[in-house]
Design an enzyme around this catalytic site. Structure first.
Site, short mmCIF file in Angstrom:
data_model
loop_
_atom_site.label_atom_id
_atom_site.label_comp_id
_atom_site.label_asym_id
_atom_site.label_seq_id
_atom_site.Cartn_x
_atom_site.Cartn_y
_atom_site.Cartn_z
N HIS A 82 0.84 -1.20 0.00
CA HIS A 82 0.00 0.00 0.00
C HIS A 82 0.87 1.26 0.00
O HIS A 82 1.49 1.60 1.01
CB HIS A 82 -0.92 -0.04 1.24
CG HIS A 82 -1.87 1.10 1.32
ND1 HIS A 82 -2.40 1.55 2.50
CD2 HIS A 82 -2.41 1.89 0.35
CE1 HIS A 82 -3.21 2.56 2.26
NE2 HIS A 82 -3.23 2.78 0.98
N ASN A 117 -5.02 3.66 7.50
CA ASN A 117 -6.42 4.08 7.38
C ASN A 117 -7.24 3.78 8.63
O ASN A 117 -8.26 4.43 8.87
CB ASN A 117 -7.05 3.49 6.13
CG ASN A 117 -6.58 4.24 4.90
OD1 ASN A 117 -6.39 5.45 4.95
ND2 ASN A 117 -6.37 3.53 3.80
#
Ligand code: CAA
Length: 286
Positions: free
Chosen positions: A143, A193
């Site tokens: 990511h 996140n």
């Protein structure tokens, strides 16, 4: 697979993340196939990478020759068969589990047996993506943060079956790309996140309930906590649709009402106010 053996990578998706990832890899000496089924997206990606490299040349961060070499390492295609030569393929397509799974099924057929299949997903389960392939031990989350050429982090996500070998090769590749690596287990939102999106959601609640103006919420977090962007400005930068979809993943995956998306965030997305990419989000960019 050892990282030295990663000579060629494939990047699927010519959007902001995919083109940024392709640029970073080419800048670190790796040959890249950038794949998008839409030739217009590929043209846009090539133009943006060329502009970014030209800017670095104009700032004397790269010599003209280095700039030419970087662009020479990058090839674009709409033909998935080309990815057969890749040692690692990273997908950066739309954040839809069904669409990503369909892609992983195709990549599993086309990629060479030793290739690693990586996903740049910001919140979708790596374990579930991996289970759509015949090589779950060679599937991993990689990511990147937006914008990939600037941000120093890669969050690596280990699925339930990701092998140590796959993890080590992906970590070594990430470090070769000049990034610092953090490792997350495969739970909703991973690390970044899980922490960032509730903050952004809370900023929407502060706006929704009239605690303060959008400007004061953003200035508070920028100057009060030294963030480069305030949370509402950052939400516009990321895309309000992306923020909403990650909040939904947290809400469902972690089963706690504290992750319920703010009604104002939902309403902005319903209205098509998706942030910078649409010219309007919390702020108006037109
Ligand atoms: N590609 C390449 N370089 C870029 C760039 C891009 N897209 N955007 C900016 N840059 C470069 C600029 O050329 C400039 O380089 P120099 O210092 O060499 O001149 C440098 O970055 C700074 O850019 P600017 O001066 O234009 O603007 P800035 O100082 O305001 O920085 C920013 C812009 C880097 C985006 C900064 O505002 C920032 O860090 N914002 C926060 C970004 C962030 O938090 N990203 C993570 C989002 S969360 C995520 O990605 C995970 C997820 O799953 C949602």
């Amino acid at each position: 697979m050892a990282t030295a053996e990663i000579k060629m990578i494939g990047v699927v998706g010519g959007g902001q993340m995919g083109s940024g990832i392709a640029q970073v890899a080419a800048m670190h000496g790796i040959n890249v196939w950038l794949l998008d089924t839409d030739p217009q997206a590929l043209a846009k990606a090539t133009a943006s990478i060329s502009a970014s490299i030209n800017l670095l040349v104009s700032k004397a961060r790269l010599s003209q020759e280095q700039g030419t070499d970087v662009l020479g390492r990058l090839r674009c295609t709409s033909n998935m068969e080309e990815l057969h030569s890749a040692d690692l393929i990273i997908e950066a397509i739309v954040e839809s589990e069904d669409i990503k799974k369909t892609l992983f099924v195709q990549l599993d057929k086309i990629a060479k047996r030793s290739a690693i299949l990586a996903s740049n997903t910001s919140s979708i389960s790596i374990t579930r993506l991996a289970s759509s392939t015949s090589r779950p031990h060679q599937v991993i989350g990689m990511h990147f943060m937006n914008p990939p050429p600037v941000m120093k982090l890669i969050e690596i996500v280990r699925g339930a079956d990701t092998s140590d070998e796959t993890f080590k090769a992906t970590k070594a590749l990430s470090e070769r790309l000049g990034k610092t690596v953090i490792t997350s287990q495969d739970y909703s939102g991973f690390i970044v996140n899980r922490v960032l999106m509730p903050m952004i959601n809370e900023a929407f609640f502060a706006l929704y309930t009239g605690v303060a103006t959008k400007e004061d919420i953003d200035t508070g977090m920028k100057l009060g906590t030294n963030h480069p962007m305030g949370p509402l400005e950052l939400a516009d930068f990321i895309g309000l649709d992306v923020c909403l979809s990650i909040m939904k993943v947290l809400h469902v995956g972690l089963g706690d009402n504290k992750y319920a998306p703010c009604p104002l965030l939902v309403q902005y997305v319903d209205a098509g106010r998706l942030g910078r990419k649409r010219g309007i989000g919390v702020y108006d960019y037109t």
